[in-house]
Design a protein around this motif. Structure first.
Motif, PDB file in Angstrom:
ATOM      1  N   SER A 214      33.606  29.840  21.834  1.00 23.91           N
ATOM      2  CA  SER A 214      32.742  30.315  23.076  1.00 23.91           C
ATOM      3  C   SER A 214      33.359  31.605  23.553  1.00 23.91           C
ATOM      4  CB  SER A 214      32.689  29.200  24.170  1.00 23.91           C
ATOM      5  OG  SER A 214      31.878  28.385  23.768  1.00 23.91           O
ATOM      6  N   TYR A 215      32.822  32.497  24.317  1.00 26.10           N
ATOM      7  CA  TYR A 215      33.396  33.246  25.409  1.00 26.10           C
ATOM      8  C   TYR A 215      34.244  32.718  26.217  1.00 26.10           C
ATOM      9  CZ  TYR A 215      30.703  37.465  23.288  1.00 26.10           C
ATOM     10  OH  TYR A 215      30.264  38.345  22.322  1.00 26.10           O
ATOM     11  N   VAL A 216      35.344  33.020  26.675  1.00 24.23           N
ATOM     12  CA  VAL A 216      36.049  32.565  28.002  1.00 24.23           C
ATOM     13  C   VAL A 216      36.357  33.619  28.731  1.00 24.23           C
ATOM     14  CG1 VAL A 216      38.047  31.339  28.522  1.00 24.23           C
ATOM     15  CG2 VAL A 216      36.830  30.613  26.301  1.00 24.23           C
ATOM     16  N   ILE A 217      36.112  33.675  29.861  1.00 26.43           N
ATOM     17  CA  ILE A 217      36.582  34.440  30.880  1.00 26.43           C
ATOM     18  C   ILE A 217      37.526  33.885  31.973  1.00 26.43           C
ATOM     19  CG2 ILE A 217      35.814  35.965  33.044  1.00 26.43           C
ATOM     20  CD1 ILE A 217      33.050  36.273  31.626  1.00 26.43           C
ATOM     21  N   SER A 218      38.773  34.454  32.027  1.00 24.55           N
ATOM     22  CA  SER A 218      39.920  33.816  33.041  1.00 24.55           C
ATOM     23  C   SER A 218      39.914  35.048  34.076  1.00 24.55           C
ATOM     24  CB  SER A 218      40.912  33.888  32.415  1.00 24.55           C
ATOM     25  OG  SER A 218      41.039  32.463  31.452  1.00 24.55           O
ATOM     26  N   VAL A 219      39.662  34.486  35.457  1.00 23.26           N
ATOM     27  CA  VAL A 219      39.760  35.437  36.658  1.00 23.26           C
ATOM     28  C   VAL A 219      40.955  34.770  37.360  1.00 23.26           C
ATOM     29  CG1 VAL A 219      38.714  36.649  38.458  1.00 23.26           C
ATOM     30  CG2 VAL A 219      37.529  36.289  36.232  1.00 23.26           C
ATOM     31  N   SER A 220      41.825  35.771  37.758  1.00 25.69           N
ATOM     32  CA  SER A 220      42.916  35.441  38.548  1.00 25.69           C
ATOM     33  C   SER A 220      42.768  36.340  40.045  1.00 25.69           C
ATOM     34  CB  SER A 220      44.244  35.579  37.904  1.00 25.69           C
ATOM     35  OG  SER A 220      44.558  34.455  37.015  1.00 25.69           O
ATOM     36  N   CYS A 221      43.560  35.739  40.986  1.00 22.56           N
ATOM     37  CA  CYS A 221      43.882  36.491  42.130  1.00 22.56           C
ATOM     38  C   CYS A 221      45.016  37.434  42.055  1.00 22.56           C
ATOM     39  CB  CYS A 221      43.875  35.572  43.425  1.00 22.56           C
ATOM     40  SG  CYS A 221      42.341  34.440  43.558  1.00 22.56           S
ATOM     41  N   LEU A 222      45.380  38.124  43.063  1.00 20.08           N
ATOM     42  CA  LEU A 222      46.360  38.914  43.434  1.00 20.08           C
ATOM     43  C   LEU A 222      47.226  38.439  44.728  1.00 20.08           C
ATOM     44  CD1 LEU A 222      45.273  42.402  42.355  1.00 20.08           C
ATOM     45  CD2 LEU A 222      46.819  40.996  41.038  1.00 20.08           C
ATOM     46  N   MET A 223      48.272  38.476  44.631  1.00 17.75           N
ATOM     47  CA  MET A 223      49.085  38.230  46.116  1.00 17.75           C
ATOM     48  C   MET A 223      50.371  38.542  46.017  1.00 17.75           C
ATOM     49  SD  MET A 223      47.976  36.593  49.016  1.00 17.75           S
ATOM     50  CE  MET A 223      48.996  35.910  50.209  1.00 17.75           C
ATOM     51  N   THR A 224      50.647  39.326  47.314  1.00 16.10           N
ATOM     52  CA  THR A 224      51.898  39.855  47.344  1.00 16.10           C
ATOM     53  C   THR A 224      52.373  39.188  48.953  1.00 16.10           C
ATOM     54  OG1 THR A 224      51.534  41.769  48.352  1.00 16.10           O
ATOM     55  CG2 THR A 224      51.772  41.922  45.926  1.00 16.10           C
ATOM     56  N   LYS A 240      60.162  35.829  54.983  1.00 15.58           N
ATOM     57  CA  LYS A 240      61.494  35.887  54.518  1.00 15.58           C
ATOM     58  C   LYS A 240      61.907  35.135  53.294  1.00 15.58           C
ATOM     59  CE  LYS A 240      64.089  32.866  56.574  1.00 15.58           C
ATOM     60  NZ  LYS A 240      64.943  32.005  57.870  1.00 15.58           N
ATOM     61  N   ASN A 241      61.156  34.072  53.407  1.00 14.65           N
ATOM     62  CA  ASN A 241      61.343  33.099  51.860  1.00 14.65           C
ATOM     63  C   ASN A 241      60.584  33.583  50.813  1.00 14.65           C
ATOM     64  OD1 ASN A 241      63.167  31.391  53.586  1.00 14.65           O
ATOM     65  ND2 ASN A 241      61.473  30.043  53.962  1.00 14.65           N
ATOM     66  N   ALA A 242      59.422  34.366  50.784  1.00 14.86           N
ATOM     67  CA  ALA A 242      58.490  34.844  49.621  1.00 14.86           C
ATOM     68  C   ALA A 242      59.049  35.791  48.740  1.00 14.86           C
ATOM     69  CB  ALA A 242      57.245  35.125  50.441  1.00 14.86           C
ATOM     70  N   PRO A 243      58.823  35.870  47.557  1.00 17.66           N
ATOM     71  CA  PRO A 243      59.190  36.613  46.438  1.00 17.66           C
ATOM     72  C   PRO A 243      58.133  37.791  46.906  1.00 17.66           C
ATOM     73  CG  PRO A 243      57.629  34.764  45.518  1.00 17.66           C
ATOM     74  CD  PRO A 243      58.006  34.271  46.845  1.00 17.66           C
ATOM     75  N   GLU A 244      58.497  38.895  46.329  1.00 18.91           N
ATOM     76  CA  GLU A 244      57.720  40.155  46.350  1.00 18.91           C
ATOM     77  C   GLU A 244      56.247  39.690  45.949  1.00 18.91           C
ATOM     78  OE1 GLU A 244      58.327  42.880  48.136  1.00 18.91           O
ATOM     79  OE2 GLU A 244      60.297  42.169  48.789  1.00 18.91           O
ATOM     80  N   VAL A 245      56.089  39.344  44.864  1.00 10.99           N
ATOM     81  CA  VAL A 245      54.790  39.064  44.036  1.00 10.99           C
ATOM     82  C   VAL A 245      54.641  37.331  43.978  1.00 10.99           C
ATOM     83  CG1 VAL A 245      53.599  39.400  42.114  1.00 10.99           C
ATOM     84  CG2 VAL A 245      54.937  41.227  42.955  1.00 10.99           C
ATOM     85  N   LEU A 246      53.337  37.008  44.441  1.00 13.48           N
ATOM     86  CA  LEU A 246      53.302  35.626  44.192  1.00 13.48           C
ATOM     87  C   LEU A 246      52.424  35.300  43.263  1.00 13.48           C
ATOM     88  CD1 LEU A 246      53.470  36.151  47.635  1.00 13.48           C
ATOM     89  CD2 LEU A 246      53.875  33.946  47.536  1.00 13.48           C
ATOM     90  N   ALA A 247      51.212  36.241  42.936  1.00  8.83           N
ATOM     91  CA  ALA A 247      50.259  36.177  41.819  1.00  8.83           C
ATOM     92  C   ALA A 247      49.980  37.502  41.440  1.00  8.83           C
ATOM     93  CB  ALA A 247      49.031  35.619  42.316  1.00  8.83           C
ATOM     94  N   ASN A 248      50.433  37.827  40.165  1.00  9.53           N
ATOM     95  CA  ASN A 248      50.278  39.059  39.403  1.00  9.53           C
ATOM     96  C   ASN A 248      48.856  39.402  38.769  1.00  9.53           C
ATOM     97  OD1 ASN A 248      50.356  38.038  36.841  1.00  9.53           O
ATOM     98  ND2 ASN A 248      52.299  38.883  36.386  1.00  9.53           N
ATOM     99  N   GLY A 249      47.925  38.402  38.964  1.00  6.90           N
ATOM    100  CA  GLY A 249      46.702  38.649  38.243  1.00  6.90           C
ATOM    101  C   GLY A 249      46.791  37.945  36.813  1.00  6.90           C
ATOM    102  N   GLY A 250      46.453  38.832  35.697  1.00  3.27           N
ATOM    103  CA  GLY A 250      46.206  38.287  34.300  1.00  3.27           C
ATOM    104  C   GLY A 250      44.721  37.813  34.023  1.00  3.27           C
ATOM    105  N   SER A 251      43.840  38.530  34.696  1.00  7.15           N
ATOM    106  CA  SER A 251      42.466  38.304  34.281  1.00  7.15           C
ATOM    107  C   SER A 251      42.177  38.873  32.992  1.00  7.15           C
ATOM    108  CB  SER A 251      41.438  39.057  35.192  1.00  7.15           C
ATOM    109  OG  SER A 251      41.766  38.154  36.725  1.00  7.15           O
ATOM    110  N   CYS A 252      41.406  38.332  31.958  1.00  6.61           N
ATOM    111  CA  CYS A 252      41.076  38.385  30.806  1.00  6.61           C
ATOM    112  C   CYS A 252      39.901  37.921  30.136  1.00  6.61           C
ATOM    113  CB  CYS A 252      42.450  38.137  30.018  1.00  6.61           C
ATOM    114  SG  CYS A 252      42.713  36.271  30.116  1.00  6.61           S
ATOM    115  N   ILE A 253      39.585  38.273  28.842  1.00  6.22           N
ATOM    116  CA  ILE A 253      38.416  37.747  28.127  1.00  6.22           C
ATOM    117  C   ILE A 253      38.819  37.712  26.749  1.00  6.22           C
ATOM    118  CG2 ILE A 253      35.937  38.150  27.505  1.00  6.22           C
ATOM    119  CD1 ILE A 253      35.544  40.113  29.777  1.00  6.22           C
TER     120      ILE A 253
END
Length: 320
Positions: A214-224, A240-253
């Protein structure tokens, strides 16, 4: 051209823990996708109002801790209650623009008492109707501290032109039996929604495509950390406790042969648009079909409970 479907992957960040402002961003993406003649737009897991990143920053499992209780209450207040009309404006946009939508929300449903929340994947069809709400079957790791486990009621597929589309939330994409349930319903366009990042999407997207043809579409959020609104409870401590990037995306097909059509897109906000051709599904099912010619239901068979679960069932004895 019923075999062609123009899809948009909305890789955006929420206005974290703010339901109203995040829904405004969702609307902007829908309008943008409609201007590009997209017929389906997909958003990441729990985009509205956002993923519970605080749990890994505050000692989320520590008992009776004020920061965790207050952030949880803030989260619940900003969750989506579909019965109260929270998605009505999204449905209206879908209808106006003839675009189908998969939207990841944190849902606070009335049918479970109205106080607990679920990571839910909502499908709104091109006529603006909510056709399924899939509550994540098993929250992952620290998610269990804030999300409740769902049920099988949302394991549904939907006709969209020649395609049959279904979806799962994040790590339940790794669960073989829910995948098999969707395959058995005829799914040939699989939607996987994620909070981010590419470490989640880079393997499973191609794997499901290859397994299901099948086709597979993955969709992610971004968050800094810069996406934390300054009026968030305990903002200074979180920042203070958070890393600079919490979610970098990675959306793909991935295509039905398991190869990339769109490789994971990293750290880039906006719509990822592509047209897919249903005929490729038939081509790849020629040699393997997991619920058709390459199955043995006389030997192995899956039973699925799709009843919406509730704590109480009221019987009206006075009903004729």
């Amino acid at each position: 051209m019923q075999n062609l479907l123009k899809v948009a992957l909305a890789q955006i960040s929420p206005v974290w823990l703010n339901k109203v402002e995040t829904l405004n961003k969702v609307k902007q993406s829908i309008i943008e996708g409609s201007k590009e003649s997209c017929e389906l737009i997909v958003f990441g897991e729990g985009l509205v109002p956002g993923y519970p990143f605080w749990l890994s920053l505050t000692g989320g499992a520590e008992w009776n801790k004020a920061i965790n209780k207050e952030l949880h209450a803030h989260y619940v207040r900003n969750a989506i209650t579909i019965e109260n009309g929270d998605l009505d404006s999204i449905c209206e946009l879908a209808k106006q623009n003839s675009i189908a939508i998969y939207l990841g929300v944190i849902e606070r449903p009335i049918d479970r008492g109205g106080h607990s929340v679920y990571a839910s994947l909502v499908y709104i069809n091109e006529m603006g109707l909510v056709k399924s709400v899939h509550r994540k079957l098993q929250p992952t790791y620290d998610e269990r501290l804030t999300w409740s486990p769902g049920d099988g009621n949302g394991l549904k597929v939907h006709a969209l032109k020649d395609f049959t589309v279904g979806g799962l939330n994040c790590w339940e994409n790794w669960m073989p039996l829910p995948r098999a349930a969707l395959y058995g319903l005829g799914e040939n366009l699989h939607i996987g929604v994620w909070p981010g990042s590419d470490h989640n999407t880079k393997d499973i997207t191609r794997f499901i495509a290859r397994e299901s043809r099948s086709y597979v579409i993955s969709v992610s959020c971004l968050m800094t950390k810069e996406d934390f609104p300054k009026d968030t409870p305990y903002f200074d401590e979180l920042y203070k406790n958070a890393p600079e990037v919490l979610a970098n995306g990675g959306s793909c097909i991935a295509g039905p042969d398991g190869e990339w059509i769109v490789e994971p897109v990293i750290d880039k906000a906006g719509l990822i648009i592509h047209t897919i051709d249903f005929n490729r599904v038939y081509e790849e099912r020629q040699n393997f079909d997991p619920v058709g010619h390459y199955s043995r239901p006389d030997v192995t068979k899956l039973h699925v409970n799709t009843e919406r679960q509730s704590t109480v069932e009221f019987m009206d004895k006075n009903k004729s």
